[in-house]
Enzyme design. Sequence first.
Site, PDB file in Angstrom:
ATOM      1  N   ASN A   1       0.860  -1.251   0.150  1.00 13.65           N
ATOM      2  CA  ASN A   1       0.054  -0.015   0.067  1.00 13.65           C
ATOM      3  C   ASN A   1       0.793   1.143  -0.228  1.00 13.65           C
ATOM      4  O   ASN A   1       1.362   1.572   1.012  1.00 13.65           O
ATOM      5  CB  ASN A   1      -0.766   0.089   1.369  1.00 13.65           C
ATOM      6  N   TRP A   2       1.093   1.883  -1.051  1.00 14.42           N
ATOM      7  CA  TRP A   2       1.964   2.998  -1.238  1.00 14.42           C
ATOM      8  C   TRP A   2       1.217   4.154  -0.522  1.00 14.42           C
ATOM      9  O   TRP A   2       2.069   5.197  -0.749  1.00 14.42           O
ATOM     10  CB  TRP A   2       2.336   3.098  -3.041  1.00 14.42           C
ATOM     11  N   LYS A   3       0.208   4.269  -0.576  1.00 16.17           N
ATOM     12  CA  LYS A   3      -0.618   5.342   0.049  1.00 16.17           C
ATOM     13  C   LYS A   3      -0.348   6.604  -1.012  1.00 16.17           C
ATOM     14  O   LYS A   3      -0.303   6.301  -2.075  1.00 16.17           O
ATOM     15  CB  LYS A   3      -0.126   5.795   1.454  1.00 16.17           C
TER      16      LYS A   3
ATOM     17  N   GLY B   1       2.561  -0.873   4.395  1.00 13.26           N
ATOM     18  CA  GLY B   1       2.635   0.751   4.198  1.00 13.26           C
ATOM     19  C   GLY B   1       4.114   0.905   3.931  1.00 13.26           C
ATOM     20  O   GLY B   1       4.809   0.730   3.086  1.00 13.26           O
ATOM     21  N   GLY B   2       4.708   1.628   4.993  1.00  9.96           N
ATOM     22  CA  GLY B   2       5.749   2.239   5.082  1.00  9.96           C
ATOM     23  C   GLY B   2       6.784   1.250   4.439  1.00  9.96           C
ATOM     24  O   GLY B   2       7.733   1.615   3.299  1.00  9.96           O
TER      25      GLY B   2
ATOM     26  N   GLY C   1       1.648   2.553  11.290  1.00  8.45           N
ATOM     27  CA  GLY C   1       2.816   3.736  11.132  1.00  8.45           C
ATOM     28  C   GLY C   1       3.350   3.899  12.247  1.00  8.45           C
ATOM     29  O   GLY C   1       4.060   5.003  12.291  1.00  8.45           O
TER      30      GLY C   1
ATOM     31  N   GLU D   1      -7.146   5.099   7.166  1.00 12.49           N
ATOM     32  CA  GLU D   1      -6.953   6.696   6.878  1.00 12.49           C
ATOM     33  C   GLU D   1      -8.121   7.287   5.993  1.00 12.49           C
ATOM     34  O   GLU D   1      -8.201   8.451   6.452  1.00 12.49           O
ATOM     35  CB  GLU D   1      -5.635   6.774   6.049  1.00 12.49           C
TER      36      GLU D   1
ATOM     37  N   SER E   1       2.790  -1.764  10.620  1.00  9.16           N
ATOM     38  CA  SER E   1       4.118  -1.711  11.172  1.00  9.16           C
ATOM     39  C   SER E   1       4.783  -3.112  10.711  1.00  9.16           C
ATOM     40  O   SER E   1       5.562  -3.594  11.471  1.00  9.16           O
ATOM     41  CB  SER E   1       4.375  -1.475  12.620  1.00  9.16           C
TER      42      SER E   1
ATOM     43  N   GLU F   1      -6.075  -4.564  10.411  1.00 13.39           N
ATOM     44  CA  GLU F   1      -5.198  -3.596  10.551  1.00 13.39           C
ATOM     45  C   GLU F   1      -5.625  -2.521  11.868  1.00 13.39           C
ATOM     46  O   GLU F   1      -6.514  -1.487  11.595  1.00 13.39           O
ATOM     47  CB  GLU F   1      -5.169  -2.550   9.337  1.00 13.39           C
TER      48      GLU F   1
ATOM     49  N   HIS G   1     -10.201   1.610   3.944  1.00 16.91           N
ATOM     50  CA  HIS G   1      -8.779   1.729   5.010  1.00 16.91           C
ATOM     51  C   HIS G   1      -8.960   3.006   5.910  1.00 16.91           C
ATOM     52  O   HIS G   1      -9.779   3.799   5.810  1.00 16.91           O
ATOM     53  CB  HIS G   1      -7.609   2.284   3.979  1.00 16.91           C
TER      54      HIS G   1
HETATM   55  P1  PGA Z   1       2.230   0.652   7.903  1.00 20.14           P
HETATM   56  O1  PGA Z   1       0.799   0.902   7.192  1.00 20.14           O
HETATM   57  O2  PGA Z   1       2.826  -0.605   7.233  1.00 20.14           O
HETATM   58  O3  PGA Z   1       3.199   1.829   7.412  1.00 20.14           O
HETATM   59  O4  PGA Z   1       2.078   0.624   9.272  1.00 20.14           O
HETATM   60  C1  PGA Z   1       0.044  -0.259   6.729  1.00 20.14           C
HETATM   61  C2  PGA Z   1      -1.231   0.272   6.204  1.00 20.14           C
HETATM   62  O5  PGA Z   1      -1.752   1.277   6.642  1.00 20.14           O
HETATM   63  O6  PGA Z   1      -1.651  -0.427   5.153  1.00 20.14           O
END
Ligand code: PGA
Length: 254
Positions: free
Chosen positions: A8-10, A235-236, A172, A97, A212, A166, A95
């Site tokens: 997930n590149w966001k 994500g990250g 994050g 966010e 994470s 999640e 998601h």
């Molecule tokens: P993260 O994000 O790996 O940076 O914690 C995961 C996500 O939001 O899908």
Amino acid sequence: MKSIVIANWKMNPQILREASGLFRAVAKGVRGIKNIDVVIAPPFVYLPLLEVGRGKSVVALAAQDSFWEDRGAYTGEISPTMLKALGVTYVIIGHSERRMHLGETDEMVNKKIKAVLKAGLTPVLCVGERTRERVNEIPVFVGEQVKKALVGLKKGEFKNGVIAYEPVWAIGTGTPDTPEGATRAALYIRKIVRDMLGGNVADSLRVIYGGSVNAGNAASFISRDIRGMEGMLVGGASLKAEEFIEIVRRVSAQ
Ligand code: PGA
């Protein structure tokens, strides 16, 4: 069940050159890794452009969201049929966010899931509690989110779907859930899906963990003997080609 790892590149990277570089590096790096589905979810604007060279690639494309209508006066929105036409196969829905910053409700998530299924795409439904529950607690809030997201689906629908657990507090933050906590959530989510949509759907469902994840902890979430976690939403760490490839390698080796 075959594992699945989704990047997930966001809202990253900022320019196309970096996006194509990252995509190419990952596609090349995971080429020889067997028995795993690798998916990249870039921002919408890069979706048609990353198609170049994707013909033989083992990497599938996901969108990070989709609207629920097919066409019309919905300024700024993107429809599932548009995504399908671009060769997208998975769509992340709900998601945290989006729920947090854009006011996405369970009702909207439900409409999006239905639209994505109707277009023949595979939804990746995201659920997760905001604050950490007490140890050994069943994630009841998460169960409610799953029920509201899938309400109104017919038995058998959502076959081969994906649900990403999640915990919001783990996203994050550098503080992932424990493998035990994640497994407990996976078993609970699968049970809810079984009760709602039947055994066929529950058995074909992949529940994955996000929050994470990195190359060091990814493999610990994957259950060997039971139908617990069967993949990750990253994500990250998905923005670093080498680290993401290592996650894929370690998950596939489990
Ligand atoms: P993260 O994000 O790996 O940076 O914690 C995961 C996500 O939001 O899908």
